[in-house]
Structure formats: C-alpha cells, structure tokens
Design an enzyme around this catalytic site. Structure first.
Site, PDB file in Angstrom:
ATOM      1  N   CYS A   1     -39.509 -28.132 -15.031  1.00 25.88           N
ATOM      2  CA  CYS A   1     -38.437 -27.210 -14.643  1.00 25.88           C
ATOM      3  C   CYS A   1     -38.949 -25.789 -14.867  1.00 25.88           C
ATOM      4  O   CYS A   1     -39.638 -25.519 -15.856  1.00 25.88           O
ATOM      5  CB  CYS A   1     -37.184 -27.453 -15.469  1.00 25.88           C
ATOM      6  SG  CYS A   1     -35.850 -26.324 -15.007  1.00 25.88           S
TER       7      CYS A   1
ATOM      8  N   ASP B   1     -31.159 -19.131  -7.952  1.00 21.69           N
ATOM      9  CA  ASP B   1     -31.819 -19.903  -8.999  1.00 21.69           C
ATOM     10  C   ASP B   1     -33.312 -19.849  -8.708  1.00 21.69           C
ATOM     11  O   ASP B   1     -33.729 -19.512  -7.606  1.00 21.69           O
ATOM     12  CB  ASP B   1     -31.313 -21.358  -8.968  1.00 21.69           C
ATOM     13  CG  ASP B   1     -31.593 -22.086 -10.288  1.00 21.69           C
ATOM     14  OD1 ASP B   1     -32.180 -21.477 -11.205  1.00 21.69           O
ATOM     15  OD2 ASP B   1     -31.214 -23.266 -10.385  1.00 21.69           O
ATOM     16  N   ASN B   2     -34.088 -20.195  -9.720  1.00 27.85           N
ATOM     17  CA  ASN B   2     -35.529 -20.312  -9.534  1.00 27.85           C
ATOM     18  C   ASN B   2     -36.192 -19.064  -8.967  1.00 27.85           C
ATOM     19  O   ASN B   2     -36.925 -19.102  -7.980  1.00 27.85           O
ATOM     20  CB  ASN B   2     -35.844 -21.551  -8.687  1.00 27.85           C
ATOM     21  CG  ASN B   2     -35.482 -22.816  -9.447  1.00 27.85           C
ATOM     22  OD1 ASN B   2     -35.834 -22.960 -10.615  1.00 27.85           O
ATOM     23  ND2 ASN B   2     -34.736 -23.696  -8.812  1.00 27.85           N
TER      24      ASN B   2
HETATM   25  N1  LIG Z   1     -29.745 -32.348  -5.448  1.00 33.00           N
HETATM   26  C1  LIG Z   1     -30.274 -31.760  -6.512  1.00 33.00           C
HETATM   27  N2  LIG Z   1     -31.605 -31.707  -6.630  1.00 33.00           N
HETATM   28  C2  LIG Z   1     -32.186 -31.123  -7.686  1.00 33.00           C
HETATM   29  C3  LIG Z   1     -31.407 -30.508  -8.677  1.00 33.00           C
HETATM   30  C4  LIG Z   1     -30.003 -30.594  -8.552  1.00 33.00           C
HETATM   31  O1  LIG Z   1     -29.240 -30.123  -9.411  1.00 33.00           O
HETATM   32  N3  LIG Z   1     -29.479 -31.217  -7.467  1.00 33.00           N
HETATM   33  N4  LIG Z   1     -32.044 -29.850  -9.729  1.00 33.00           N
HETATM   34  C5  LIG Z   1     -33.407 -29.393  -9.457  1.00 33.00           C
HETATM   35  C6  LIG Z   1     -34.112 -28.879 -10.601  1.00 33.00           C
HETATM   36  S1  LIG Z   1     -33.806 -27.273 -11.050  1.00 33.00           S
HETATM   37  C7  LIG Z   1     -35.115 -29.592 -11.221  1.00 33.00           C
HETATM   38  S2  LIG Z   1     -36.022 -28.918 -12.479  1.00 33.00           S
HETATM   39  C8  LIG Z   1     -35.430 -30.969 -10.813  1.00 33.00           C
HETATM   40  C9  LIG Z   1     -35.377 -31.894 -11.990  1.00 33.00           C
HETATM   41  O2  LIG Z   1     -35.667 -33.204 -11.637  1.00 33.00           O
HETATM   42  P1  LIG Z   1     -35.327 -34.383 -12.639  1.00 33.00           P
HETATM   43  O3  LIG Z   1     -33.902 -34.221 -13.081  1.00 33.00           O
HETATM   44  O4  LIG Z   1     -35.603 -35.650 -11.907  1.00 33.00           O
HETATM   45  O5  LIG Z   1     -36.245 -34.215 -13.806  1.00 33.00           O
HETATM   46  O6  LIG Z   1     -34.546 -31.432  -9.823  1.00 33.00           O
HETATM   47  C10 LIG Z   1     -34.245 -30.482  -8.836  1.00 33.00           C
HETATM   48  N5  LIG Z   1     -33.524 -31.105  -7.775  1.00 33.00           N
HETATM   49 MO   LIG Z   2     -35.341 -26.605 -12.676  1.00 31.15          MO
END
Ligand SMILES: Nc1nc2c(c(=O)[nH]1)N[C@H]1C(S)=C(S)[C@@H](COP(=O)(O)O)O[C@H]1N2
Ligand SMILES: [Mo]
Length: 888
Positions: free
Chosen positions: A141, A274-275
């Site tokens: 992340c 975000d990000n």
């Molecule tokens: N649909 C969806 N995809 C997502 C997210 C989410 O909240 N919703 N979070 C993202 C973020 S910020 C991260 S760091 C990763 C984390 O993946 P994991 O939960 O399988 O470790 O998923 C990403 N994909």
């Molecule tokens: Mo993330």
C-alpha cells in the site's frame, strides 16, 4: 485447457482446511501455510462485513470498519517469501461486496469504450480464451510506513506501520492479451480504466493506467482470480481483481467489474483523491481545501519507490549481553547477531544494494540480499491450477527481497541506532530525510531502530525500539523523542547513559496539528532565549511559539506562560492541555527550533529572572520550575467522594509560598499503568502554612458509568500514606493581595465586591480567596457574593465552613457575605431554600451585585459550565466578561 479448483469459493467461506495446491518443484520458495479463519470476529459483528471471516490477530488501523489491517511484522516476515492470505495486509475503502453463488455465476468483466470488439468475459471465458499465468507479486500500500510521518505531523491518512506489504502467487490472465483481443483504438484510447464493485460514498473504486503501460506484457498486469493457488478471499477481491506488478496496491482494483478504453484517465473520485504525493509545502489542511492540486497528474503515484525495513530485531526485543564468561544464559560479547529485514522497489527494478549503518549514517556496510523471486526464473511449469509459471524470460523484479547483516554483539552494544537503506537499479536510494507530505504516502526515509542500553548486574541489556508501532497504540522512538522535545525529522539517538532505571512510558502522541504550515522559520536557541518576559517565546515538541498575544487569554494565567519563556514547555503543555487547546496553539506557531532543546532543559539561574513571584527565592517550598517531591501524610474523607489529602515536604519548617488565588501543578505516576499524569490544582492550604500542602480532591473513580474514571483522581486514590508525588508552582494570573487589592494579569484592581461562581470541586480557588478575605482583620469592606453549584446537597464541599462563615459575616447590620447554593439534580431535598435547576442569568440577577468597575467575578468549574452558562448569563446581566471575569 486449465482446470479450475472446484468449487471456486474462497476457503474461508467453504472448506477452510484447503491448502495451496502443491507445486512439484522443490527449488521454489515454499508455499505458505494457511490458517484460514473460521469465525467472524466480534469487531465485525455490527458492520456490513459481518459475513467475512478474518484473522483476529490483525492490527486494525481504522477501528472496526472499513477493514484496514496489517499483521504484526515478525509473523509476516517469518511466513517467508509468500504470505498466506490470513497474514496478507488488507486495504478496503468500504464494505466488501458480498458475492453469493448467483452473483458469482453472473459475474462478468465488461471491456468497452474506444475499441473494436466490446466484450463481457466470465472468469471461465478468460480461462478459455487466454493463457492462464501465475506470477509472484509483492503488494504494497502506498501508505506503508505512514505512521512515521503521522508522528511528525498528522496527515490525511491512517497509521500504517511497516507491515503494509505482502507477497503472493497471483493467477489469472495477462491484461495485455485481453487488450490485444478487444482491439483498442490506441490513437484515441490513451487510458485503460478499471472499476470495482464496491459501493463507496463517492461511487465505486476505480483508477486507470496509461494504455502504453497496460498493453505491455512485460509489465505483467494480470486479471487474477487466485492467490497462492486458492480462490481470492473476499477481502482480496473475490472473485476477480487486477494485479499491477511494481505499482502501489492502490492501482490493483479488487472486485473488478469493468475495463474501459478511454481518451481520458479515470474520473473516479479515489483516482484523484487518493494515492498522490502532493508537494511538501502543502499542509494536510491546505491539501484538503485546495482541490486543484489533486488533479495534477504529476503528483500521482504509480510505481513503488525503493524502500526497506528492519524486522529483526523486533520492536521491544531484548538482547542481554553478559560480561562474565561463565554466564551461559546470555550472549557473550564475541557473539554475532543477525539483523534481518525486507526491501522492495517499483517498476520491475531490482534492489541492487541494502546498506546498514550503526553510526546513524556516517558509515554504511553492505548487507547480504536474498532474492527468492529469482528461484522462479529457472523453471518452466504448467499446471491446471497455476497455468503457466514461467519467469524464464523475465528480468523484472516484482517482489520483495530479504536482506541480512551479521553484526557483533559488541558493536551493537556500542551503537545507539541501526539504520537501513536500499538502492535500486535506477540508482534511487532511500533518503535520510523524510519527504513529509499531506497524504504521508511513499514514506521511505531510512528505517531506523533505536538501541536502548541498560547496565545490569551481569553485563548490559539492549532493548530495540522501532520507529513506531502500527495503529493507534503509542510506542516507538519517534513518539519518545518527540515527547522529549526533539525534532524527530532529524533525530538524535543519544546514548542512554548507564541508567538502571526503567524509562517512563511515553504518553500517546498528539494527533492534533499544532503547527502552522507557513511558519517555517528556523529559530536558534539564542534567538529563542532573547524572547523572554515581554515577548515570551517557548518551545513545544521542537516547535517555537510566541505567547505574547496569548498572555491575556491564557486560562492558566499569564505566569504559566512567562515561566516557560525562552524555554521548553513540552512536558507541562502536553500533560495538561485538551485537544482543543492544542488546536489553538497553531495560531502562535512561529517556526522550528534548530539545536538541542536539551540545552534548555537545565535551569537557567534565577538571577536573570525578573519575575515578582516571591517563590523564586528558595526561602519557600514551592518552586515554579523545579518539581518538589511531597509525601502523603494523611487522607481525610470530606464527603462521599471527596478527600482532603495532606502531603509533607522534607523541610518541615519552611513556608509553603503559595499566594492566595494561585495554583500549582501536581504530577504523579499511576501505580497501575505507570502513566505519568499531571494536572493543575489549587491547594486549600492556608497561605502561611509551613512544611505541608493540602489538596481537596473529588475522586472520579472507574464506574459502570465511566469505566476509566478520572486519570488523575484515580491515581490519587491509589496513593497510600508514605507515597510520593510531585508539585511545582505557584502559577496563575490572579492573586488576592488582601485588603481589597487583587493583582490580575499584572494589573492592580481595587475591589469592593467579589462575585464568585463555582461548581463542584471548583470551590478550591474560591475558598482560598474567601478565607483570606474573612481572615483579614484589616479588611472591613470587601463583600463576597458566592453562588456554588452542585448536583446534590451532599456534593457541596466544605458546606459547614461556608455556612459558618455565612453566620458570622452574612447576617447582621452590615452583611459582607451572600451565600447561595444551587442544585442541578431534581427533586431537591425537602425544605431546601436555595435554588435548583440550571445556572442562568436570573440566578446572577438575584444573587450577584450589579456590574461595576470595582467588582470582579471569579469563576471556577467545568469548561462547559463556564462557556455555556456563566459567560452568557453574565453578559446578559450587563457584565463585561473581558474586563471583569477571572476564570481559574
Ligand atoms: N475495489 C477496490 N479495490 C481496491 C481497493 C478498494 O478499496 N476497493 N483498495 C486499493 C488499495 S489502496 C490497496 S493498497 C489494495 C490492497 O489490496 P489487498 O487488500 O488485497 O491487500 O487494493 C486496492 N484495490
Ligand atoms: Mo493502498
């Protein structure tokens, strides 16, 4: 054709005992050992995720919901190269989409937009049409290690430790193959947008890649349905997600529903908000307010940056080193200790070196690096579950690697900090300095573990301390050094000289922003110390504040500011101020101190002090800057919850030195938690007391109503006769000089009438003044009007004393004391002749004198009572609260 594990249901939902399907090659890193959760943990019971089974040992980073967790570092690390699902970090922005059998059967990934051949693929379609492949990929992340920045300054994100990283074998098909199949119009279709099925407040989760990146097989982007050979767990995107090797986790859309070829990048809310790593100059507040920054594509994060962390020694790990060769239970000095940790980088770039420093960055030595990912490069394996596992032609590095470094125990014992930094193929190296940013993402300054050394009878004991611990719990050297007043962006790991005393626990960090983003001056110790009495500057947690504008407003009085002028006030400030007060502090922020605050801690000679506070001379017990130890002598119950605590000083015959109306700081160490608690109290001792000090303490003990109880008063309750606590003082902006003279904010007031309003234990400063007025034989004029508010009649403190003073001074021809009680709990006792209900203006009209220049109002009570009842009530009766209301 590839066979599918049947049923295609995550183990946690069906058959939790299922293991990862074996890979026949012994040379590969071992498959993880699963401990698939079988129960729904209590914390999830009231959330929309109350059907998802989860590992209860995860550290929850955002409370109950949504689910954002990392596992403690050591177990993740010990699990090896591949992380089992029950230890893999999770980042969910909202509730996990619930996919039942029908929904699963109908799950399609729609691929549409600027392309020739619009398609809707079931997972089976993907398997049938395209080559199924498996790749080991590390997910990180962008917030990994964020807490370190949050300790410096609270950012727009929650507290990841260094465990926001995990690795798995991901099985699916190459996005590149799908794109080739659907024939995008690449001249226009510059972006590939991905959308998840989660329902978030601002629409589904979605983000995009540039087409040039997405279509390139070398980049290894997968649409994946399996993790370590098992169907995705609901938290990781069941039934299908995107995997983007070498990029941040945030790009890997889970619960993938839609892929769109578009001329524009994703317009999803979280694609923008975000990000991102926004420029350092933007404070979190500014970033929140100024939306335009978030739309600038230059600040977007895609590829990971180079990063590393120390896992062993673990936080709080202890290494005992004996000096006596016959002692076999501890390590000899000649022994070696192996430091271990992980490193990773982005964009397929290899970590090319990891370096260790034991002198905080002067000398660096190479660590050994193990790249388990390389073990896959020599195998070509095809199988019904994993499809094609073939990295033989890949030179990309998409996984973490592990480093180790042997160090002699002797060298460790002589060091104060272990630092690690990694460099990648692009020669990017982890920086010494933190790139502090509004979202606190991509934090990759050196990872440092502090070494705390204690001499023991048989040798020395080293205790290791990581920078932070994940989540809300306090701990780690960053908070410790911050609390000690250091600038933790440039930490100084001084040796903890041969002390055998256990260190005091660190109070939790302040989550409140106490700085102003534009106050970025650097201020030297010299400059700071020039600002003393007339323009008092002081330091809190390494930041410099100008107290001049606050002298008049400070509820704690002028001299509590003047006393810390040119000095470090961290300890007192943090100990006694509310979040609200901390927030107000930002307004007075002028810059950051350079140089060591420790230099300031030592007392400067009193001779340079121009304060008129009598107690600066040592002829009295109290000292405004030095904590004096006092010993509990007696406790005496005053009513059902209030006691008189009498403490003695070691010098029995020295006067206390407490002017009437002033208060002191009291601090004690809680016997149960070890926590240091500090509060301001007005002692009830007579001003001419010697050798002793009395406090009237209303105990707020833990109860079903309030399970924690008052932090300080619970500590008081635990004291036994003979126990010691500390006091320093006096302080306060008000002093009753006697004979109708009050000194308030350094101005002399001639007073005829004193109106007083207090609540509960707020009687203590009032009582001081009251007694002093009526004890003074020369004072025949000062009249007192007291309103004393309590819940019930039995709560009224010192009622007998008050009533008898009333009989002496409140009756007769020239009454000087008007005493009135008010009870808030109804019904009132039978025959009650005083007021009941709430404090209102009517009460002041009836029982206070009319406002006049020679009249002051003294008030002491809970903040809410002062703000919501006393101030508005007085204003309505015509009082100028700025000029006549003294709040203790
Ligand atoms: N649909 C969806 N995809 C997502 C997210 C989410 O909240 N919703 N979070 C993202 C973020 S910020 C991260 S760091 C990763 C984390 O993946 P994991 O939960 O399988 O470790 O998923 C990403 N994909
Ligand atoms: Mo993330």
């Amino acid at each position: 054709m590839v066979e599918f594990p049947q049923p295609f249901i995550p183990p946690s939902l069906q058959e939790p005992g299922r293991e990862c399907p074996a890979l026949p090659l012994a040379s590969l890193p071992k498959l993880p050992i699963n401990d698939t959760p079988t129960v729904i943990v209590d914390l999830d019971a009231q959330t929309p995720d109350n059907w998802v089974k989860r590992n209860p040992d995860f550290v929850r980073l955002t409370g109950k919901h949504p689910f954002n967790v990392e596992a403690p570092l050591t177990p993740v690390f010990n699990a090896g190269f591949l992380t089992p699902a029950h230890l893999h970090f999770v980042r969910n922005h909202g509730a996990v989409p619930r996919v039942d059998e029908t929904k699963l059967r109908n799950w399609r990934i729609r691929v549409h937009g600027l392309l020739e051949r619009e398609c809707s693929f079931s997972i089976q379609d993907l398997k049938d049409k395209f080559q199924v492949v498996t790749l080991p990929v590390t997910l990180v992340c962008a917030g990994n290690r964020r807490k370190e920045q949050n300790v410096v300054r609270k950012s727009l994100g929650f507290n990841w430790g260094a465990g926001g990283v995990s690795t798995a074998l991901w099985t699916g098909v190459y996005l590149a193959d799908i794109l080739e199949y659907v024939k995008p119009f690449y001249k226009e279709a510059k972006h590939v947008i991905f959308e998840g099925d989660d329902e978030l407040p601002n629409g589904p989760y979605g983000t995009s890649q540039r087409s040039s990146v997405a279509r390139e097989k070398r980049n290894g982007i997968l649409i994946a349905w399996a993790m370590n050979g098992l169907p995705l767990e609901p938290d990781h995107g069941f039934p299908v997600r995107l995997i983007v090797p070498g990029q941040i986790g945030g790009r890997m859309v889970k619960w993938l529903r839609r892929v769109e070829l578009s001329a524009k990048e994703s317009q999803h809310y979280l694609h923008f908000f975000d990000n991102r790593v926004l420029p350092m100059q933007l404070s979190p507040e500014q970033a929140r307010a100024e939306k335009e920054w978030w739309y600038d594509p230059r600040y977007m994060i895609n590829e990971l940056n180079v990063n590393s962390a120390i896992v062993k020694p673990a936080h709080q790990e202890v290494l005992e080193i004996h000096s006596h060769p016959l002692n076999q239970t501890t390590s000899p000095r000649e022994a070696t200790y192996t430091l271990r940790g992980y490193a990773y980088s982005g964009g397929g770039r290899r970590v090319t070196r990891v370096e260790i420093s034991l002198d905080d960055g002067v000398c660096w030595k190479l660590a050994d690096i193990d790249y388990p990912e390389d073990l896959y490069r020599s195998v070509y394996h095809e199988d019904p579950v994993y499809g094609l596992l073939d990295l033989t032609e890949r030179d990309t590095c998409f996984c973490w690697c592990f480093w180790k470094f042997d160090v002699s125990v002797k060298d460790l014992a002589e060091s104060t900090v272990i630092a690690v930094r990694a460099m990648d193929e692009g020669l990017s190296i982890q920086p010494r300095d933190m790139y502090l940013n509004a979202t606190s993402m991509m934090n990759n300054w050196w990872f440092r573990v502090a070494i705390l050394r204690t001499e023991t009878k048989s040798g020395v004991k080293l205790k290791f301390e990581h920078p932070t611990i994940p989540g809300v719990k306090p701990g780690g050297w960053m908070e410790r050094l911050k609390t000690s007043g250091q600038d933790i962006m440039q930490p100084d790991f001084e040796p903890i000289a041969t002390d055998t005393v256990e260190r005091q626990p660190v109070p939790p960090p302040s989550a409140i922003l106490m700085t102003k983003s534009d106050a970025n001056r650097l201020i030297t110790v010299d400059e700071l110390q020039k600002h003393d009495k007339s323009t008092p500057w002081f330091v809190i947690q390494g930041e410099v504040y100008d107290g001049t504008g606050y002298l008049d407003e400070h509820p704690g009085g002028t001299d509590s500011i003047l006393l810390v002028a040119g000095d470090d006030a961290t300890e007192d400030f943090i100990a006694i101020h509310s979040d609200d007060a901390k927030m107000k502090l930002a307004k007075f922020h002028v810059g950051t101190l350079v140089g060591k605050v420790d230099d300031l801690k030592s007392l400067r000679p009193d001779s340079n002090s121009t304060s008129d506070t009598a107690s600066l001379t040592s002829s009295v017990l109290l000292h405004p800057k030095i904590w004096k130890t006092i010993k509990l002598k007696t406790t005496q119950p005053i009513n059902h919850d209030t006691y008189l605590f009498r403490f003695s000083f070691s010098e029995a015959n020295t006067p206390l030195g407490l002017p009437v109306g002033k208060h002191v700081f009291v601090r004690l160490k809680r016997k149960d938690t070890g926590e240091i608690v500090q509060r301001a109290y007005t002692p009830v001792s007579k001003p001419d007391t010697s050798g002793e000090i009395d406090f009237l303490i209303k105990l707020y003990l833990p109860s079903s109503h309030n399970p924690i109880g008052g932090k300080m008063t619970t500590g008081f309750h635990q004291l036994e006769v003979g126990d010691c606590i500390e006091v320093k003082g006096p302080l306060g902006s008000f002093e009753w000089k006697g004979n109708g003279i009050a000194l308030w904010r350094n101005v002399v007031h001639k007073v005829q009438h004193l109106a007083m309003i207090c609540g509960g234990s707020g009687i203590t400063p009032i009582l001081q003044v009251l007694r002093s007025v009526f004890d003074d034989d020369h004072d025949r004029i000062t009249k007192i009007f007291l309103i004393y508010a309590n819940k019930t009649e039995e709560d009224i403190l010192c009622k007998e004393e008050l009533d008898s003073l009333f009989k002496i001074h409140g009756l007769g021809e020239h009454p000087r004391f008007n005493l009135h009680y008010i009870l808030s709990t109804l019904p009132v006792p039978l025959g009650w002749t005083h007021s009941s209900g709430r404090v209102t203006e009517d009460l002041f009209r009836a029982h206070f004198p009319t406002p006049a220049d020679d009249c002051l109002v003294l008030a002491c009570g809970p903040d809410a009572m002062i703000a919501n009842a006393v101030k508005p009530g007085l204003v309505k009766c015509g009082w100028n609260v700025e000029k006549s209301l003294v709040v203790f």
